[in-house]
Design a protein around this motif. Structure first.
Motif, PDB file in Angstrom:
ATOM      1  N   SER A 116      25.481   9.246 -16.431  1.00 31.07           N
ATOM      2  CA  SER A 116      26.686   9.993 -16.755  1.00 31.07           C
ATOM      3  C   SER A 116      27.793   9.695 -15.741  1.00 31.07           C
ATOM      4  N   LYS A 117      29.014   9.541 -16.254  1.00 26.78           N
ATOM      5  CA  LYS A 117      30.170   9.382 -15.375  1.00 26.78           C
ATOM      6  C   LYS A 117      30.687  10.731 -14.886  1.00 26.78           C
ATOM      7  N   LYS A 118      30.200  11.808 -15.522  1.00 27.60           N
ATOM      8  CA  LYS A 118      30.714  13.144 -15.198  1.00 27.60           C
ATOM      9  C   LYS A 118      29.926  13.831 -14.093  1.00 27.60           C
ATOM     10  N   THR A 119      28.735  13.342 -13.806  1.00 29.47           N
ATOM     11  CA  THR A 119      27.881  13.972 -12.806  1.00 29.47           C
ATOM     12  C   THR A 119      28.174  13.400 -11.425  1.00 29.47           C
ATOM     13  N   PRO A 120      28.623  14.222 -10.486  1.00 29.34           N
ATOM     14  CA  PRO A 120      28.868  13.724  -9.123  1.00 29.34           C
ATOM     15  C   PRO A 120      27.555  13.276  -8.486  1.00 29.34           C
ATOM     16  N   ARG A 121      27.500  12.073  -7.976  1.00 27.39           N
ATOM     17  CA  ARG A 121      26.299  11.560  -7.338  1.00 27.39           C
ATOM     18  C   ARG A 121      26.643  10.317  -6.530  1.00 27.39           C
ATOM     19  N   LYS A 122      25.760  10.045  -5.572  1.00 28.52           N
ATOM     20  CA  LYS A 122      25.878   8.823  -4.774  1.00 28.52           C
ATOM     21  C   LYS A 122      24.784   7.862  -5.221  1.00 28.52           C
ATOM     22  N   ILE A 123      25.176   6.623  -5.513  1.00 31.44           N
ATOM     23  CA  ILE A 123      24.239   5.617  -6.002  1.00 31.44           C
ATOM     24  C   ILE A 123      24.195   4.443  -5.027  1.00 31.44           C
ATOM     25  N   ALA A 124      22.989   4.036  -4.676  1.00 32.47           N
ATOM     26  CA  ALA A 124      22.807   2.877  -3.800  1.00 32.47           C
ATOM     27  C   ALA A 124      22.624   1.626  -4.639  1.00 32.47           C
ATOM     28  N   LEU A 125      23.439   0.626  -4.412  1.00 28.34           N
ATOM     29  CA  LEU A 125      23.312  -0.679  -5.042  1.00 28.34           C
ATOM     30  C   LEU A 125      22.708  -1.626  -4.006  1.00 28.34           C
ATOM     31  N   ILE A 126      21.471  -2.028  -4.233  1.00 27.48           N
ATOM     32  CA  ILE A 126      20.778  -2.804  -3.202  1.00 27.48           C
ATOM     33  C   ILE A 126      19.970  -3.941  -3.825  1.00 27.48           C
ATOM     34  N   GLY A 127      19.667  -4.936  -3.008  1.00 34.98           N
ATOM     35  CA  GLY A 127      18.784  -6.003  -3.442  1.00 34.98           C
ATOM     36  C   GLY A 127      19.386  -7.391  -3.308  1.00 34.98           C
ATOM     37  N   PRO A 128      18.555  -8.395  -3.208  1.00 32.87           N
ATOM     38  CA  PRO A 128      19.014  -9.762  -2.944  1.00 32.87           C
ATOM     39  C   PRO A 128      19.812 -10.410  -4.062  1.00 32.87           C
ATOM     40  N   LEU A 129      19.817  -9.822  -5.256  1.00 31.69           N
ATOM     41  CA  LEU A 129      20.615 -10.371  -6.355  1.00 31.69           C
ATOM     42  C   LEU A 129      21.937  -9.623  -6.539  1.00 31.69           C
ATOM     43  N   LEU A 130      22.289  -8.779  -5.575  1.00 28.55           N
ATOM     44  CA  LEU A 130      23.556  -8.059  -5.622  1.00 28.55           C
ATOM     45  C   LEU A 130      24.708  -9.043  -5.418  1.00 28.55           C
ATOM     46  N   GLY A 131      25.734  -8.957  -6.267  1.00 28.95           N
ATOM     47  CA  GLY A 131      26.872  -9.858  -6.175  1.00 28.95           C
ATOM     48  C   GLY A 131      27.920  -9.368  -5.202  1.00 28.95           C
ATOM     49  N   GLU A 132      28.819 -10.270  -4.830  1.00 30.69           N
ATOM     50  CA  GLU A 132      29.859  -9.938  -3.861  1.00 30.69           C
ATOM     51  C   GLU A 132      30.823  -8.888  -4.394  1.00 30.69           C
ATOM     52  N   GLU A 133      31.091  -8.911  -5.680  1.00 32.66           N
ATOM     53  CA  GLU A 133      32.060  -7.981  -6.263  1.00 32.66           C
ATOM     54  C   GLU A 133      31.404  -6.863  -7.064  1.00 32.66           C
ATOM     55  N   THR A 134      30.064  -6.751  -6.983  1.00 34.28           N
ATOM     56  CA  THR A 134      29.365  -5.767  -7.815  1.00 34.28           C
ATOM     57  C   THR A 134      29.828  -4.350  -7.531  1.00 34.28           C
TER      58      THR A 134
END
Length: 742
Positions: free
Chosen positions: A414-432
Motif C-alpha cells: 500500500s502507498k497509503k500505509t506509512p512504513r520504512k522499507i529496506a532495499l538491499i542485495g547485490p542486484l540493487l541498481g544505482e537508481e533503484t
C-alpha cells in the motif's frame, strides 16, 4: 576494366527493378568473375574494413581497400559505437564507397546483433528474448522485434544475427536467455512473431525497404550441448530432433520467411552442422523450400578443421562447408578466400559458388539495396528511441513480470500505509531507490544498501567476489530498522553469459544455485521476524530453494529493459497485476536435469531419495493479484476426423477485485502411441484481460496436424486413439476433457 558508370548507363536486366528478382540475380551472376562471386561469400568485422577518423570522416583501412573492388557479402557491426544518426551518416558513406568501388555497383549487407534490442549505441534497450517468452504475448513480441528491425535499418544495418530458435532446457548453458524457453510450441510461435516483426512482416510481394532481414540461429540443437557447455558436442535422438528441436526453424522459414539461417556450433549425430549437407541442403532447402542464405557462425567453417577435426586442412574445410550449403563465411580471413585458387584446380566447386553468391545477391535485391542503399538520417533522429518505442519497452516489462509467491497476499504494497522499507542485495541498481521513491509516494520511505557485487565484473573470466562480512552486517542492520525488506538477488550478467571460443571467456556454470552469500543474506533477514519480498533478477534458471523458502513473496524479473526498476516498483505497489508465466520449469536441484514438463511420461514415474517431489515451480506457472475461475472445457465433438477440426472452449472468470491478465493454456496428451510420447504438450495459449467479475470464453481449435509425431519407422504419423485435453493456468493446474481421433 569497365567502369561502374558505364555499366550503369547500359540497360542491364539486373538494374531493372520491375523484373522478377530471380531474373535479376541470374543476369548479374552471369556477368561476374569467380573473384567477384567469392567476394559475396565473405563477411569481415567492421574494424578490418573501416573506422571513423579523428576529424569524423570515413576511413577505409589499407587491409580493407582491396576487398571493396569485389563488394563484400557483409560487414559485421559497422559503427556500432556511434550514435544512430552518426552511424547512418557513416554507413551511407561506407556504402557509397563500396558501390563505387566495384564493377556492378553491388551494395554490401551491414549486419549486427539484437539480444536486448539493437546491440548498438543509442537504440531502445529491451529485455532479453526470454522476457518476451515470460509475457506469452505474441503481438507484443512482434511489435518489439518490429522496433528492433526499424531501428537497425535506420542506423544503416540490413540484417541481425537474431532471433534465436534454440530450445533452452539446460540452465547451466550461459546463453539460455537468448531464446524463448523450454517448449517447442511456445518457442515456435514466439520465433515466428519475432521474425515477422524484425522483417516488417515481409511476405515476398515487394522489396523490404523499411526493416531488415532475420538470421535465425542456431540450426539446430545448439543449446542441447552436453554439460551445458558452449562448443561441446550435442547428444539428441533423431526423434527429439525432428519433433522438438526442428519445428521452430521450419516455421521461421515457411511461416516467417526468414531471409537467413545460421548453423549451430555443434553437431548432429556426430556430423558437424557447418559441414552437414542433409541439414543445410536436403532438409532446409529441398524439403522446407528455404531460399535465403546460410551464414557461418564466427569462424566455424575453419573450425571444421582446427576444432571439430572433420577436415584435415583448410581446403577440406572449405569444401565441406561450401558443399553442405554455407554461403557466407563470417570473420574467417583464411578459408573461403581460398576459393578462387581452389576452383582453378577443381572446377566442380563452381556450381556451389554460384549457389552461394546467388543467395547473397537475392537477399540484397529483396532488401531493396540496389535501388535504396542509403538511409535518411532525419528519419533516424525522429524514430530511434521515440516515445512510442520507449513506451513499448515499458509494456514489455509490465507483461513479463512473474509473481511466483505471495504468502498472505502481502503484495501489492500500500502507498497509503506509512512504513520504512529496506532495499538491499547485490542486484540493487544505482537508481533503484530514487525510482521507488517516485512510485511509492511520500508516506513510504526507503533505505538502501547494495552490499557487494556478485562478481568482479570481468567480462572475459568473471570471478566471485570474496566474502564480505561487513557488507552482510550492514544490510541486515538496515533491515532490522525497517518495517519490511525487499531483497534484490539472483544473478548478474556476468554469472550467465556467452562462453566464446577464446578459452578465457567463460559463461557456463556447473551449478545453478544462487552464488555467493545470497542464501545466508535472506536467512538472516528473515530471522528478524519481518516480511521479506524478493525481486529475482537473472539470465538463467536458478534453483533458489532457500530464497524461496524464506521469502513471503517472489517477483521473478529475469532481465528487464532499461525501465525495469520503474515497472518493478509499480508492480509491487499495485499499479498493475503481474501477468507473466514461466517459459521454463524451475528445478529444485541441478541433479534433476534434464527436467522439462514435456518429457516422456515414464520420466516422472520415480522420484529421488531425500528430495521433495516435482519442480520448485512448473512450466506455465505465474500468480496474479486476483483469482481466475475456469469452467469445465467443452468440446464441439468428442471425435476428431482426420480431415476435420474440433473446437474446445472454456469460460474464465475474474473472481477478484482488480483488473488483471491471464494466460489460458491448452495442453494435449496422447494417451497411447506406437512410441513413447510426452507427458503433455502445449498446443495453444491466449492472453486475456478481465475486469472484476468479468467472464470471457476462450476457444482453441484442435487440428489433426497438431497430433502428428515421428513414428516407429522414423516417419511422420497420425495415429488413431484417445487424446486428453487440458486447459488451465499452468502445466500442472488445469481442467480436462478428452476426444478420440478416428
Amino acid at each position: 576494366m569497365i567502369l561502374p558508370s558505364i555499366i550503369t548507363a547500359q540497360k542491364l536486366t539486373y538494374k531493372d527493378a520491375s523484373l522478377p528478382i530471380e531474373e535479376r540475380v541470374s543476369d548479374l551472376l552471369s556477368r561476374m568473375t569467380v573473384e567477384e562471386k567469392v567476394g559475396q561469400m565473405l563477411m569481415f568485422g567492421a574494424h578490418r574494413i573501416t573506422k571513423k577518423g579523428a576529424d569524423g570522416a570515413l576511413v577505409i583501412t589499407q587491409w580493407g581497400k582491396p576487398h571493396l573492388s569485389n563488394s563484400l557479402g557483409g560487414i559485421k557491426f559497422p559503427f556500432q559505437e556511434e550514435s544512430p544518426e552518426e552511424s547512418a551518416r557513416l554507413n551511407n558513406e561506407l556504402q557509397k564507397k563500396i558501390i563505387e568501388s566495384n564493377r556492378f555497383g553491388i551494395p554490401t549487407l551491414f549486419v549486427g546483433e539484437a539480444y536486448n534490442g539493437v546491440d548498438a549505441k543509442g537504440c531502445t534497450v529491451f529485455g532479453r528474448p526470454l522476457n518476451l517468452a515470460t509475457s506469452w504475448n505474441l503481438e507484443l513480441t512482434h511489435d518489439v522485434w518490429s522496433v528492433i528491425g526499424r531501428e537497425s535499418r535506420l542506423r544503416g544495418w540490413h540484417m541481425v544475427h537474431s532471433p534465436v530458435g534454440d530450445i533452452a532446457r539446460d540452465p547451466r548453458f550461459g546463453r539460455m536467455s537468448e531464446g524463448y524457453g523450454e517448449d517447442t510450441y511456445l518457442t515456435t510461435e514466439m520465433l515466428v512473431a519475432a521474425v515477422k516483426g524484425v522483417q516488417g512482416s515481409y511476405d515476398k510481394s515487394a522489396p523490404n525497404t523499411t526493416h531488415i532481414g532475420a538470421v535465425v540461429k542456431h540450426f539446430a540443437g545448439y543449446s542441447q550441448v552436453v554439460g551445458g557447455r558452449n562448443f561441446a558436442a550435442v547428444e539428441v535422438s533423431p526423434r527429439v530432433l525432428r519433433d522438438e528441436l526442428l519445428p521452430p526453424f521450419k516455421a521461421a522459414v515457411q511461416r516467417g520467411h526468414a531471409l537467413a539461417i545460421m548453423p549451430s556450433h555443434g553437431d548432429i549425430n556426430g556430423v558437424a552442422s557447418h559441414g552437414n549437407p542433409w541439414l543445410l541442403t536436403e532438409l532446409l532447402r529441398n524439403q522446407w523450400g528455404f531460399n535465403g542464405y546460410v551464414v557461418s557462425d564466427a569462424y566455424d567453417v575453419g573450425r571444421l578443421n582446427f576444432l571439430m577435426k572433420v577436415a584435415e586442412n583448410k581446403e577440406e574445410a572449405v569444401k565441406l562447408g561450401l558443399k553442405a550449403g554455407v554461403d557466407l563465411d563470417l570473420y574467417s580471413e583464411d578459408v573461403y578466400v581460398l576459393l578462387p585458387e581452389m576452383v582453378k584446380k577443381d572446377p566442380s566447386l563452381l556450381p556451389y559458388i554460384d549457389r552461394a553468391a546467388a543467395s547473397m545477391l537475392r537477399t540484397k535485391f529483396i532488401l531493396g539495396l540496389f535501388e535504396n542503399p542509403y538511409i535518411d538520417a532525419n528519419e533516424t533522429k525522429k524514430e530511434v528511441r521515440s516515445k512510442a518505442n520507449l513506451s513499448l519497452a515499458k509494456k514489455m516489462d509490465e507483461e513479463s513480470l512473474i509473481l511466483l509467491k505471495n504468502e498472505n497476499d502481502i503484495l501489492p504494497l500500500s502507498k497509503k500505509t506509512p512504513r520504512k522499507i529496506a532495499l538491499i542485495g547485490p542486484l540493487l541498481g544505482e537508481e533503484t531507490v530514487n525510482t521507488f521513491n517516485k512510485i511509492a509516494g511520500k508516506k513510504v520511505s526507503f533505505v538502501a544498501e547494495k552490499g557487494y557485487e556478485l562478481t568482479n565484473r570481468n567480462t572475459k573470466h568473471p570471478e566471485l567476489t570474496p566474502r564480505n562480512d561487513k557488507a552482510l552486517d550492514k544490510m541486515v542492520n538496515l533491515a532490522k530498522d525497517a518495517d519490511l525488506s525487499i531483497l534484490f538477488v539472483g544473478g548478474d550478467r556476468f554469472t550467465a553469459q556467452e562462453a566464446t571460443f577464446f578459452k578465457w571467456v567463460i559463461g557456463d556454470r556447473a551449478t545453478i544455485e544462487p552464488v555467493g552469500e545470497q542464501n545466508e543474506l535472506i536467512q538472516r533477514v528473515k530471522a528478524l521476524g519481518k516480511p521479506v519480498i524478493v525481486v529475482l533478477k537473472h539470465r538463467r534458471t536458478l534453483a533458489f530453494n532457500i530464497i524461496n523458502e524464506n521469502a513471503d513473496a517472489v517477483l521473478d524479473c529475469w532481465e528487464m529493459t532499461e525501465f525495469g526498476d520503474e515497472l518493478i516498483a509499480k508492480a509491487l505497489f499495485g499499479e498493475f497485476s503481474p501477468s507473466g508465466k514461466l517459459p521454463v520449469t524451475v528445478p529444485r536441484t541441478i541433479g534433476q536435469i534434464p527436467y522439462h514438463y514435456s518429457m516422456k511420461e515414464i520420466s516422472f514415474f520415480k522420484d529421488y531419495l531425500f528430495l521433495e517431489s516435482g519442480p520448485l515451480y512448473p512450466f506455465g506457472f505465474g500468480l496474479s493479484y486476483t483469482k481466475f475461475a475456469y469452467s469445465e472445457p467443452k468440446l464441439s465433438s468428442d471425435v476428431l476426423e482426420r480431415d476435420g477440426i474440433i473446437k474446445v472452449s472454456v469460460n474464465v472468470t475474474n473472481t477478484g477485485k482488480v483488473t488483471a491478465k491471464e494466460v489460458v493454456q491448452m495442453y494435449i496428451k496422447d494417451m497411447f502411441g506406437s512410441v513413447l510420447r510426452p507427458d503433455k504438450e502445449l498446443k495453444g495459449f491466449e492472453k486475456i484481460e478481465l475486469k472484476p467479475n468479468e467472464t470471457k470464453t476462450v476457444e482453441f481449435t484442435i487440428r489433426p496436424e497438431m497430433l502428428v509425431f515421428t513414428g516407429i519407422e522414423m516417419k511422420p504419423v497420425l495415429e488413431a486413439g484417445d487424446y486428453e485435453v487440458m486447459i488451465g493456468t499452468s502445466s500442472q493446474e488445469y481442467k480436462k476433457t478428452s476426444f478420440r481421433l478416428k
